[in-house]
Design an enzyme around this catalytic site. Sequence first.
Site, PDB file in Angstrom:
ATOM      1  CB  SER A   1      -0.933   0.001   1.219  1.00  0.00           C
ATOM      2  OG  SER A   1      -0.179   0.019   2.423  1.00  0.00           O
TER       3      SER A   1
ATOM      4  CG  ASN B   1      -1.919  -5.202  13.526  1.00  0.00           C
ATOM      5  OD1 ASN B   1      -1.474  -5.097  12.388  1.00  0.00           O
ATOM      6  ND2 ASN B   1      -2.085  -6.377  14.114  1.00  0.00           N
TER       7      ASN B   1
ATOM      8  CG  HIS C   1     -45.649  14.757  -6.865  1.00  0.00           C
ATOM      9  ND1 HIS C   1     -45.385  13.466  -6.459  1.00  0.00           N
ATOM     10  CD2 HIS C   1     -46.420  15.312  -5.905  1.00  0.00           C
ATOM     11  CE1 HIS C   1     -45.989  13.248  -5.305  1.00  0.00           C
ATOM     12  NE2 HIS C   1     -46.627  14.350  -4.942  1.00  0.00           N
TER      13      HIS C   1
ATOM     14  CB  SER D   1     -23.429  21.517 -27.188  1.00  0.00           C
ATOM     15  OG  SER D   1     -23.399  20.591 -28.262  1.00  0.00           O
TER      16      SER D   1
ATOM     17  CE  LYS E   1     -27.954  21.331 -25.255  1.00  0.00           C
ATOM     18  NZ  LYS E   1     -29.089  20.914 -24.431  1.00  0.00           N
TER      19      LYS E   1
ATOM     20  CD  GLU F   1     -25.979  17.745 -16.515  1.00  0.00           C
ATOM     21  OE1 GLU F   1     -26.898  18.396 -17.035  1.00  0.00           O
ATOM     22  OE2 GLU F   1     -25.079  17.210 -17.187  1.00  0.00           O
TER      23      GLU F   1
ATOM     24  CE1 TYR G   1      -4.571  -3.875   9.390  1.00  0.00           C
ATOM     25  CE2 TYR G   1      -3.581  -5.907   8.597  1.00  0.00           C
ATOM     26  CZ  TYR G   1      -3.965  -4.590   8.380  1.00  0.00           C
ATOM     27  OH  TYR G   1      -3.760  -4.012   7.163  1.00  0.00           O
TER      28      TYR G   1
ATOM     29  CD  GLN H   1      -2.491  -2.838   2.281  1.00  0.00           C
ATOM     30  OE1 GLN H   1      -1.711  -3.086   3.198  1.00  0.00           O
ATOM     31  NE2 GLN H   1      -2.256  -3.236   1.046  1.00  0.00           N
TER      32      GLN H   1
HETATM   33  N1  ARG Z   1      -0.624  -1.652   5.197  1.00  0.00           N
HETATM   34  C1  ARG Z   1      -1.479  -2.030   6.277  1.00  0.00           C
HETATM   35  C2  ARG Z   1      -2.784  -1.280   6.146  1.00  0.00           C
HETATM   36  O1  ARG Z   1      -2.838  -0.323   5.453  1.00  0.00           O
HETATM   37  C3  ARG Z   1      -0.807  -1.719   7.568  1.00  0.00           C
HETATM   38  C4  ARG Z   1      -0.906  -2.737   8.650  1.00  0.00           C
HETATM   39  C5  ARG Z   1      -0.332  -4.006   8.294  1.00  0.00           C
HETATM   40  N2  ARG Z   1      -0.355  -4.911   9.395  1.00  0.00           N
HETATM   41  C6  ARG Z   1      -0.147  -6.180   9.239  1.00  0.00           C
HETATM   42  N3  ARG Z   1      -0.195  -6.930  10.260  1.00  0.00           N
HETATM   43  N4  ARG Z   1       0.086  -6.705   8.057  1.00  0.00           N
HETATM   44  O2  ARG Z   1      -3.777  -1.664   6.738  1.00  0.00           O
END
Ligand code: ARG
Length: 488
Positions: free
Chosen positions: A27, A110, A156, A275, A281, A288, A315, A320
């Site tokens: 991530s 975590n 309506h 447009s 237009k 929108e 966790y 993630q």
């Molecule tokens: N990248 C993880 C997240 O965004 C962080 C925590 C990862 N913890 C683990 N035990 N793998 O949630």
Amino acid sequence: MTGDANDRSVVRRGRFSGGPADEFVSSLAADERTFAADLAVDRAHVVMLAEQGIVDADTAGAILAALDDVEAAGHAALPAGEDVHEAIETAVVERVGPDGGRMHTARSRNDEVAACIRLRLRTDLLAAVEATLDLRATLSSVAEAEVETVMPGFTHLQPAQPTTVGHWALSYERAVARDTDRLLAAVDRTNASPLGAAAFAGTTFDVDRERVATLLGFDRVLSNAADAVTARDFLLEATAALSTHAVTLSGVAEDLVVFASRGFVEVDDAYASTSSIMPQKVNPDTLELVRAVAGDAAGDLNALLTTLKGLPRAYNRDLQRATGHSWDAVDAVTAATEVTAGAVATADWPADALAAAAGDGFSTATGVADLLAAAGVPFRTAHEVVARAAETADGTPDRETLAAAAEAVLGESLSAYVDAAALEVALDPVESVATRDSPGGPAPSAVADALDRATTGLDEDRTALAERRDTLAAADERLRDAVEVYHA
Ligand code: ARG
């Protein structure tokens, strides 16, 4: 390779290993959003470890200096890693040596990740709150400027009763005020510290969870360690509040699109487009897009609910993929709020066209029925008289048509109940609006009263926002001062 605990390759093995799933698993790119938050969390944790005698002051100083260096280098300079937490730790160890690894004493990613998300989200939510306040100010300005501007009101999508642009604008101001309230509640429930929970089962170290929370500007500690790392209800609550607000915005947008199509409002060119083929237009399509953001936010909320449902305690990596939905929602909804405020602020309300249309479709019928009812006719019977007149008339019935309907239904002449002058008032859209001065009604006097209350409410909410931002700024300073103690 040896089993030496100082060998970083041991630490890294099995986490982010250069394997085929690395990109899928990581991530790190998305975590740019929590880079600053993670640095703050690291600093507060290290300060606490030093204050508690868990890490010596020199090591704390070296780690804190390394964190400054990592910050200066920026997120893009981080080494490869599974996430920002791991990458920053690696970068610290690269600078400090194995002692850098002491930063992760008495914690887990975590509690770390949950803290980072909460830290960043509270700030983003406060920006969303500010956008709602600015939109409310804009709606109130329109209400003030257009307090006398009579327009057709619809149910309506059919002409229903005359109202005013001011009353329309304040109707949304009230809805946005509730959205502000929900967002502030989400901020307050988000602003709690999971740190010190470690993986989910606490730690053998003598940590000071309150101290870390104070250094980071959290209002309180999440007491149960397993709850602290698992809980993502703050994401649900925030995203639900954002979705709800997006639905409010979609109503404003839809009204403006419909009004524009009937010539009841002119949306400024800055919020419209032309447009590519039809030269005449001008489409209010920015609105929108605002309308569509409600769909995106609802999608984010649904994705969160679906991802989070049925997860076991503590966790799980599903979490993630949950986080990004809240980032998407807060970004899109805040931007939509700002754009809506701009479109409302610059829109033009053509008073003559609105007045001309305000009486269309016998929109004053209810007022005539009210007049009969006020004179003693049961409302249901009065309704019948006016409905009969409406059936026979082409448009708004004249006096004779109403008199004939009264004769037919009541067996008595209309003048036995209402005098001619009162009937003229009831039939005139402008006068009819002015007589609907019950609290919350569209009469200019009622709207002026409501506007006063809206202004007071807005001032109170601006104070509530400023208080929260002041608290966070004070915590930033507290953390800076606490870190300073360990800088050589
Ligand atoms: N990248 C993880 C997240 O965004 C962080 C925590 C990862 N913890 C683990 N035990 N793998 O949630």
